[in-house]
Design a protein around this motif. Structure first.
Motif, mmCIF file in Angstrom:
data_model
loop_
_atom_site.group_PDB
_atom_site.id
_atom_site.type_symbol
_atom_site.label_atom_id
_atom_site.label_comp_id
_atom_site.label_asym_id
_atom_site.label_seq_id
_atom_site.Cartn_x
_atom_site.Cartn_y
_atom_site.Cartn_z
ATOM 1 N N SER A 293 0.825 -1.207 0.000
ATOM 2 C CA SER A 293 0.000 0.000 0.000
ATOM 3 C C SER A 293 0.859 1.257 0.000
ATOM 4 N N LEU A 294 1.928 1.235 0.774
ATOM 5 C CA LEU A 294 2.834 2.381 0.805
ATOM 6 C C LEU A 294 3.526 2.576 -0.537
ATOM 7 N N ILE A 295 3.863 1.477 -1.198
ATOM 8 C CA ILE A 295 4.485 1.587 -2.517
ATOM 9 C C ILE A 295 3.537 2.279 -3.492
ATOM 10 N N THR A 296 2.277 1.869 -3.466
ATOM 11 C CA THR A 296 1.282 2.464 -4.368
ATOM 12 C C THR A 296 1.067 3.938 -4.060
ATOM 13 N N ILE A 297 0.901 4.258 -2.793
ATOM 14 C CA ILE A 297 0.526 5.620 -2.415
ATOM 15 C C ILE A 297 1.698 6.586 -2.533
ATOM 16 N N THR A 298 2.919 6.073 -2.643
ATOM 17 C CA THR A 298 4.082 6.952 -2.834
ATOM 18 C C THR A 298 4.578 6.881 -4.273
ATOM 19 N N SER A 299 3.707 6.463 -5.186
ATOM 20 C CA SER A 299 4.069 6.413 -6.605
ATOM 21 C C SER A 299 4.077 7.819 -7.198
ATOM 22 N N GLU A 300 4.643 7.932 -8.381
ATOM 23 C CA GLU A 300 4.749 9.231 -9.049
ATOM 24 C C GLU A 300 3.376 9.869 -9.280
ATOM 25 N N GLU A 301 2.353 9.033 -9.473
ATOM 26 C CA GLU A 301 1.010 9.547 -9.745
ATOM 27 C C GLU A 301 0.540 10.504 -8.658
ATOM 28 N N TYR A 302 0.822 10.177 -7.396
ATOM 29 C CA TYR A 302 0.391 11.026 -6.293
ATOM 30 C C TYR A 302 1.482 12.025 -5.902
ATOM 31 N N PHE A 303 2.723 11.633 -6.091
ATOM 32 C CA PHE A 303 3.837 12.473 -5.661
ATOM 33 C C PHE A 303 3.841 13.821 -6.385
ATOM 34 N N GLN A 304 3.526 13.829 -7.677
ATOM 35 C CA GLN A 304 3.624 15.048 -8.471
ATOM 36 C C GLN A 304 2.715 16.162 -7.957
ATOM 37 N N SER A 305 1.562 15.783 -7.414
ATOM 38 C CA SER A 305 0.601 16.813 -6.969
ATOM 39 C C SER A 305 0.650 17.030 -5.463
ATOM 40 N N PHE A 306 1.638 16.463 -4.829
ATOM 41 C CA PHE A 306 1.710 16.530 -3.376
ATOM 42 C C PHE A 306 2.640 17.661 -2.957
ATOM 43 N N GLU A 307 2.083 18.667 -2.280
ATOM 44 C CA GLU A 307 2.866 19.853 -1.958
ATOM 45 C C GLU A 307 3.878 19.591 -0.842
ATOM 46 N N GLN A 308 3.475 18.800 0.141
ATOM 47 C CA GLN A 308 4.363 18.547 1.290
ATOM 48 C C GLN A 308 5.251 17.345 0.969
ATOM 49 N N LYS A 309 6.257 17.582 0.135
ATOM 50 C CA LYS A 309 7.051 16.483 -0.419
ATOM 51 C C LYS A 309 7.990 15.856 0.609
ATOM 52 N N GLU A 310 8.283 16.570 1.696
ATOM 53 C CA GLU A 310 9.227 16.048 2.686
ATOM 54 C C GLU A 310 8.731 14.729 3.284
ATOM 55 N N THR A 311 7.454 14.707 3.664
ATOM 56 C CA THR A 311 6.892 13.483 4.229
ATOM 57 C C THR A 311 6.903 12.358 3.202
ATOM 58 N N LEU B 104 8.958 11.963 0.580
ATOM 59 C CA LEU B 104 10.313 11.475 0.327
ATOM 60 C C LEU B 104 10.809 10.613 1.482
ATOM 61 N N LYS B 105 10.491 11.025 2.702
ATOM 62 C CA LYS B 105 10.906 10.248 3.875
ATOM 63 C C LYS B 105 10.242 8.871 3.853
ATOM 64 N N THR B 106 8.959 8.845 3.489
ATOM 65 C CA THR B 106 8.236 7.570 3.427
ATOM 66 C C THR B 106 8.834 6.668 2.359
ATOM 67 N N LYS B 107 9.134 7.218 1.196
ATOM 68 C CA LYS B 107 9.735 6.419 0.123
ATOM 69 C C LYS B 107 11.066 5.837 0.562
ATOM 70 N N ASP B 108 11.883 6.648 1.256
ATOM 71 C CA ASP B 108 13.179 6.149 1.744
ATOM 72 C C ASP B 108 12.989 4.997 2.711
ATOM 73 N N LEU B 109 12.029 5.146 3.617
ATOM 74 C CA LEU B 109 11.794 4.095 4.603
ATOM 75 C C LEU B 109 11.282 2.819 3.950
ATOM 76 N N VAL B 110 10.379 2.966 2.990
ATOM 77 C CA VAL B 110 9.848 1.799 2.294
ATOM 78 C C VAL B 110 10.968 1.062 1.560
ATOM 79 N N GLU B 111 11.800 1.802 0.859
ATOM 80 C CA GLU B 111 12.893 1.181 0.117
ATOM 81 C C GLU B 111 13.864 0.473 1.051
ATOM 82 N N ALA B 112 14.153 1.097 2.205
ATOM 83 C CA ALA B 112 15.059 0.466 3.165
ATOM 84 C C ALA B 112 14.435 -0.801 3.752
ATOM 85 N N GLU B 113 13.135 -0.756 4.005
ATOM 86 C CA GLU B 113 12.451 -1.906 4.575
ATOM 87 C C GLU B 113 12.426 -3.083 3.590
ATOM 88 N N ILE B 114 12.160 -2.788 2.325
ATOM 89 C CA ILE B 114 12.160 -3.834 1.302
ATOM 90 C C ILE B 114 13.563 -4.409 1.129
#
Length: 577
Positions: free
Chosen positions: A297-315, A317-327
């Motif tokens: 679910s985190l992989i889907t919700i942090t995809s480019e489709e949602y990322f592009q329109s997301f103003e608060q990118k810090e959260t 990017l942090k989530t994507k980093d954590l997901v990648e580290a966890e995988i």
């Protein structure tokens, strides 16, 4: 035999307690600790230390480390996610939360001996580290707040320690400990979605799962006051307390910015150590019952489709980093089958392998797109192997024909040995099989395994179905000579809870994609109707037509496994904008 087992447990716990000192041994003063000594990669991989990060987002100022076979604790500085991603699942310990003042760090973790009788459980332990005195101490242990699947938070006010769980607080003052419920409803129908502690008060947003309404509660250590949140506040979120007054935002389901603000709030929440449980093994079942749900679910919700329109990118990017580290961490561990063993569900509390866990993990490997790698392929072959597992496949005579079904091996380390497995065991195995199926015979075997569920529960449908069937439903006696561990059992004829129904429904919908069987078609149609009515999880078949109703009924984020549903609803809401 059972009495002897309990006596041995009591003796073991007494020895552990006798060895433990109130002032725990800290290896060296913090400023003089040699970081490389503790974070050498070989040391971490050999599990000679259990590393627990003290802080949200797994980028912490301090870590608590424990030697595997000793009651000695160490404080380590400057933990990084690469080396401090987990907790000591092997010893059933996990960090819950921490808070820091100018000269002291408080943190608590849970010794998850949930399989023991309640009088033997060690429960939650509250630690404190005094920076000035360079001293690590236990303030209180054996704090009994809630079962294992809870998140906790703590606070210090007027020399009292507040530790709260799902609907209950412990207030510790010197040697006294008092317990209080922090909701007026003690039946468990009110779920806390967010909490803040300020000036000795606990503020919480509560969702009543019976009425699908929200309240704001204020608990001052003795009394609870609840305020009704207006019904037009579809989802209250972002709780904060200013000058003793609680404030929150309301979701505007027709505003893209409001939906994205809710998403940002939920991402921050799941990144917090209180909610998200990153497991280094499956000893406590966390890989299967939490990571399997929230990681895809985190992989889907942090995809480019949602990322592009997301103003608060810090959260984001942090989530994507954590997901990648966890995988990446799971990928490294997948070289061996041992990390899939579980202690939580075995009768003895020792490591055991379960086909249900193995096949749900196979499905996770597939969803993470790791199944085509050579290590994953070899691991999948081992996970499917039944020699090590509690369950196996067994031919039985059912509805005038012979079929394969899943049985718990007689004499295995499980309470219901010798009996056919519950529906959700079989459904989980089908989910894993279908995620890797390549031949027609694989589909036929999956169809065969689901036959009892399809025939027993969907031929005459009553809007839901049972947890168990066969002997598990009707029970057995010692004269039947069915089970060694449980000679007699009255049976479980109850309706399955929503989480188990979801596994069955997911298996049916997966099978429908490859089957023309009329029973499968009938069952899948009825499953989709229940999803549309929000009686089953929305994520199983998300549609824009019913998303707003399921937002009202199904949306809650009290637990990591619930974020799969939350993110599916949020993603569908964004598609309607």
């Amino acid at each position: 035999m059972f009495i002897l087992y309990r006596l041995l447990l009591i003796t073991a716990l007494a020895l552990i307690s006798a060895c433990k000192e109130k002032d725990l041994n800290v290896d060296k003063p913090l400023q003089n600790l040699n970081k490389n000594k503790y974070f050498d990669k070989k040391v971490i991989e050999s599990s000679s230390y259990a590393i627990i990060p003290l802080g949200a987002d797994y980028h912490a100022d301090f870590c608590l480390a424990k030697k595997t076979n000793e009651e000695t604790y160490y404080l380590l500085p400057n933990c990084k996610i690469e080396s401090a991603i987990g907790f000591d699942s092997g010893n059933n310990q996990r960090l819950l939360t921490y808070n820091s003042t100018s000269n002291r760090i408080n943190f608590i973790f849970y010794l998850g001996d949930y399989h023991l009788p309640i009088e033997l459980r060690r429960g939650v332990t509250l630690f404190s580290y005094d920076k000035d005195k360079d001293k690590l101490s236990i303030i209180k242990d054996k704090i009994q707040l809630q079962e294992f699947d809870s998140y906790f938070y703590s606070y210090n006010h007027n020399s009292k320690e507040y530790i709260c769980s799902v609907n209950k607080c412990a207030i510790i003052s010197q040697d006294n400990i008092d317990y209080f419920f922090i909701t007026t409803d003690q039946s468990g129908s009110e779920r806390i979605t967010e909490s803040k502690i300020s000036q000795g008060k606990v503020f919480s947003i509560l969702k009543n799962e019976k009425t699908n309404s929200y309240n704001l509660s204020e608990f001052d250590g003795k009394n609870i006051t609840e305020y009704e949140i207006p019904i037009n506040c579809f989802v209250p979120f972002g709780l904060k307390v200013t000058d003793g007054k609680a404030e929150y935002s309301c979701l505007d389901k027709n505003s893209r910015n409001s939906i994205l603000s809710l998403l940002n709030n939920e991402l921050k929440k799941i990144n917090n150590v209180q909610i998200r449980n990153i497991a280094i093994t499956n000893n406590d079942g966390r890989i299967i019952w939490e990571q399997k749900d929230y990681l895809p679910s985190l992989i889907t919700i942090t995809s480019e489709e949602y990322f592009q329109s997301f103003e608060q990118k810090e959260t984001y990017l942090k989530t994507k980093d954590l997901v990648e580290a966890e995988i990446k961490y799971l990928e490294e561990k997948m070289s061996s089958i041992e990390f899939m063993a579980s202690k939580r569900y075995s009768l003895s509390g020792e490591s055991a392998y379960f086909l249900i866990h193995n096949h749900l993990f196979i499905d996770l490997i597939s969803k993470l797109r790791l199944s085509d790698t050579d290590p994953s392929s070899r691991l999948i072959e081992k996970l499917i192997e039944t020699e090590l597992t509690i369950e196996n496949f067994k031919e039985i005579f059912f509805n005038n024909t012979t079929i394969n079904t899943v049985f718990i091996k007689k004499g295995s380390d499980f309470w219901a040995d010798g009996v056919n497995a519950p529906y959700n065991f079989t459904s989980a195995i089908v989910i894993g099989l279908l995620s890797q199926a390549k031949a027609y015979n694989d589909y036929l075997f999956a169809e065969e395994l689901l036959t009892p569920l399809l025939k027993n529960e969907f031929s005459i449908f009553k809007g839901s179905w049972h947890y168990w069937w066969g002997l598990g439903k009707t029970g057995w006696t010692s004269e039947d000579n069915v089970s060694l561990n449980t000679p007699s059992y009255l049976g479980n004829s109850s309706i399955a809870n929503k989480s188990y129904l979801a596994i069955d429904a997911e298996a049916i919908l997966a099978l429908e994609k490859v089957s023309t069987n009329a029973d499968v078609t009938l069952a899948s149609d009825r499953v989709r109707q229940l999803i549309y009515e929000c009686k089953l999880p929305f994520y199983l078949w998300p549609t824009q037509e019913n998303v707003q109703e399921c937002l009202r009924v199904n949306y809650t984020t009290s637990h990591a496994s619930e974020f799969r549903e939350a993110f599916s609803i949020i993603a569908t809401l964004l598609q309607t904008q």
